[in-house]
Design a protein around this motif. Structure first.
Motif, short mmCIF file in Angstrom:
data_model
loop_
_atom_site.label_atom_id
_atom_site.label_comp_id
_atom_site.label_asym_id
_atom_site.label_seq_id
_atom_site.Cartn_x
_atom_site.Cartn_y
_atom_site.Cartn_z
N ASN A 209 80.60 -45.53 62.21
CA ASN A 209 79.44 -45.90 61.40
C ASN A 209 79.44 -47.39 61.10
O ASN A 209 78.40 -48.06 61.18
CB ASN A 209 79.44 -45.14 60.07
CG ASN A 209 79.17 -43.67 60.18
OD1 ASN A 209 79.60 -42.89 59.32
ND2 ASN A 209 78.45 -43.25 61.21
N LEU A 210 80.61 -47.92 60.76
CA LEU A 210 80.70 -49.34 60.40
C LEU A 210 80.45 -50.22 61.61
O LEU A 210 79.84 -51.30 61.50
CB LEU A 210 82.07 -49.64 59.79
CG LEU A 210 82.45 -48.85 58.53
CD1 LEU A 210 83.75 -49.39 57.94
CD2 LEU A 210 81.34 -48.89 57.48
N GLU A 211 80.89 -49.79 62.78
CA GLU A 211 80.62 -50.55 64.01
C GLU A 211 79.13 -50.56 64.32
O GLU A 211 78.59 -51.58 64.75
CB GLU A 211 81.42 -49.97 65.18
CG GLU A 211 82.91 -50.23 65.11
CD GLU A 211 83.24 -51.72 65.10
OE1 GLU A 211 82.68 -52.46 65.94
OE2 GLU A 211 84.03 -52.14 64.24
N VAL A 212 78.47 -49.43 64.10
CA VAL A 212 77.02 -49.37 64.32
C VAL A 212 76.30 -50.27 63.32
O VAL A 212 75.35 -50.98 63.68
CB VAL A 212 76.51 -47.92 64.21
CG1 VAL A 212 74.98 -47.88 64.24
CG2 VAL A 212 77.07 -47.06 65.33
N LEU A 213 76.76 -50.27 62.09
CA LEU A 213 76.16 -51.11 61.05
C LEU A 213 76.11 -52.57 61.47
O LEU A 213 75.12 -53.28 61.20
CB LEU A 213 76.94 -50.96 59.74
CG LEU A 213 76.57 -51.89 58.59
CD1 LEU A 213 75.12 -51.70 58.17
CD2 LEU A 213 77.51 -51.67 57.40
N LYS A 214 77.15 -53.03 62.14
CA LYS A 214 77.20 -54.43 62.57
C LYS A 214 76.03 -54.79 63.48
O LYS A 214 75.62 -55.95 63.55
CB LYS A 214 78.51 -54.71 63.31
CG LYS A 214 79.76 -54.65 62.45
CD LYS A 214 81.01 -54.89 63.30
CE LYS A 214 82.29 -54.76 62.49
NZ LYS A 214 83.50 -54.96 63.32
N THR A 215 75.49 -53.81 64.18
CA THR A 215 74.44 -54.07 65.17
C THR A 215 73.03 -54.02 64.58
O THR A 215 72.07 -54.38 65.27
CB THR A 215 74.51 -53.07 66.34
OG1 THR A 215 74.09 -51.77 65.89
CG2 THR A 215 75.92 -52.98 66.89
N ILE A 216 72.90 -53.58 63.34
CA ILE A 216 71.57 -53.51 62.73
C ILE A 216 71.13 -54.91 62.32
O ILE A 216 71.82 -55.57 61.53
CB ILE A 216 71.57 -52.58 61.50
CG1 ILE A 216 72.06 -51.18 61.87
CG2 ILE A 216 70.16 -52.51 60.89
CD1 ILE A 216 72.22 -50.25 60.68
N PRO A 217 70.01 -55.39 62.82
CA PRO A 217 69.53 -56.72 62.42
C PRO A 217 69.33 -56.78 60.90
O PRO A 217 68.79 -55.84 60.30
CB PRO A 217 68.20 -56.86 63.16
CG PRO A 217 68.28 -55.89 64.30
CD PRO A 217 69.11 -54.75 63.79
N ASN A 218 69.76 -57.87 60.30
CA ASN A 218 69.65 -57.98 58.84
C ASN A 218 68.22 -57.88 58.34
O ASN A 218 67.97 -57.38 57.24
CB ASN A 218 70.27 -59.30 58.37
CG ASN A 218 71.78 -59.33 58.55
OD1 ASN A 218 72.40 -58.31 58.84
ND2 ASN A 218 72.37 -60.50 58.39
N ASP A 219 67.27 -58.35 59.16
CA ASP A 219 65.88 -58.30 58.72
C ASP A 219 65.26 -56.91 58.89
O ASP A 219 64.07 -56.72 58.63
CB ASP A 219 65.03 -59.35 59.43
CG ASP A 219 64.94 -59.13 60.94
OD1 ASP A 219 65.59 -58.20 61.46
OD2 ASP A 219 64.22 -59.92 61.60
N ARG A 220 66.09 -55.93 59.30
CA ARG A 220 65.63 -54.54 59.40
C ARG A 220 66.39 -53.63 58.45
O ARG A 220 66.25 -52.41 58.50
CB ARG A 220 65.78 -54.04 60.84
CG ARG A 220 64.81 -54.68 61.80
CD ARG A 220 63.39 -54.18 61.55
NE ARG A 220 62.39 -55.04 62.14
CZ ARG A 220 61.08 -54.84 62.01
NH1 ARG A 220 60.63 -53.83 61.29
NH2 ARG A 220 60.22 -55.67 62.56
N LEU A 221 67.19 -54.19 57.57
CA LEU A 221 68.02 -53.40 56.66
C LEU A 221 67.33 -53.11 55.33
O LEU A 221 66.63 -53.96 54.78
CB LEU A 221 69.32 -54.14 56.36
CG LEU A 221 70.51 -53.94 57.29
CD1 LEU A 221 71.62 -54.90 56.92
CD2 LEU A 221 71.02 -52.50 57.23
N MET A 222 67.55 -51.89 54.82
CA MET A 222 67.24 -51.54 53.44
C MET A 222 68.44 -50.76 52.90
O MET A 222 69.26 -50.28 53.68
CB MET A 222 65.98 -50.69 53.35
CG MET A 222 64.71 -51.41 53.74
SD MET A 222 63.25 -50.37 53.44
CE MET A 222 61.96 -51.38 54.19
#
Length: 307
Positions: A209-222
């Motif tokens: 999960n944490l590895e996947v989190l790294k790939t989420i663009p910051n401007d798409r996070l909530m």
């Protein structure tokens, strides 16, 4: 406390009986939602979106949202409750009920949902019913044009195929796939569609999960808590990255002002934020500001962003 940062919890189940002191239909303590909300505001929450998971639940969420100018809600039907559309033999009546709530309460209903697909819990609603009423709710939202609060659990292939047919709706209205625990491939498709991704404790359980989190663009996070569920537990991969801890007691030992062990609440959103910032090796203040702006632009686009 981290009052310097401002947060919006995009998914809080504040109508759950736990906040009235009931656990599995057994009363353990007095209602303490007022205390829960006070802790939320003290911890930097500026808005909380209460999740509606059915027609009846959406009515309760709306009633609660109307008690405080910092509370808002969603209206929709969770995939595991898809069979409710057919309970009285009139699915159109159920859909009309959802539509009426949205139209008559535009100031408080900030998203359509929670809706989508959940193949982990087909015992509550079979796959064909989930797909049918996911599509029916999307059809309704083509009319309502609200931001979308979406659920996808163990169903990414069907979910993404269906959402891919609603690109114009996504482009105009936006939305978030909340409580995300999918793959890197899912991240790519979701973000390419123009959707955001909501992270809570259930998104941070494993090293994968944490590895996947790294790939989420910051401007798409909530960020969200999905309380009273999805707390970050000691056995979870992200737990060691938490810096802010709150004292809590067992529900049987509750006193006014006490947090309850294993009952999540919006104030704990700081823990989700701390894990995300640590995993992404990013300044927490800057990232929290960006996430706040992401959320405002989707659900509160007509408001001025004040940080």
């Amino acid at each position: 406390m981290s009052t310097a940062m401002k947060f919006i919890d995009i998914g809080a189940n504040l109508t759950d009986p736990m906040y009235q002191g009931f656990y599995h239909d057994s009363k353990k303590h007095a209602p303490d939602l007022t205390d829960v909300l006070d802790r939320s505001w003290n911890q930097g929450l500026s808005k909380i979106i209460i999740t509606g998971g059915s027609l009846e639940d959406s009515k309760k969420a709306l009633d609660l949202a109307q008690t405080n100018d910092k509370l808002y809600c969603t209206v929709g039907c969770h995939p595991t409750r898809s069979l409710e559309f057919e309970k009285d033999g009139e699915p159109d009546h159920y859909l009309s009920g959802l539509e009426e709530l949205c139209i008559q309460n535009k100031g408080k209903v900030v998203a359509f949902g929670e809706f989508g697909l959940d193949y982990d819990r087909e015992k509550f609603a079979p796959k064909d019913a989930q797909i049918k009423y996911f599509k029916e709710q999307l059809k309704l939202n083509e009319k309502l044009r609200l931001p979308m609060f979406l659920h996808c659990r163990a169903a990414s292939s069907d979910f993404l195929e269906i959402m891919g047919k609603h690109k114009s709706l996504i482009e105009e209205c936006g939305g978030v796939v909340h409580s995300f625990d999918g793959s890197k491939e899912d991240v790519n498709i979701i973000t390419e569609l123009g959707l955001h991704i909501g992270i809570n404790g259930c998104s941070l359980k494993t090293e994968e999960n944490l590895e996947v989190l790294k790939t989420i663009p910051n401007d798409r996070l909530m960020i969200e808590t999905d309380c009273p569920w999805c707390e970050v537990r000691p056995r979870h991969a992200g737990f060691s990255l938490i810096k802010t801890q709150f004292p809590s007691v067992k529900k049987e030992k509750w006193q006014s002002g006490s947090m309850i062990k294993s009952r999540n609440e919006p104030a704990n959103i700081i823990q989700v934020m701390e894990i995300i910032a640590s995993v992404k090796e990013t300044d927490i203040s800057s990232l929290s500001k960006l996430i706040y702006e992401n959320t405002m632009k989707v659900f509160f686009r007509h408001e001025k962003i004040n940080l």
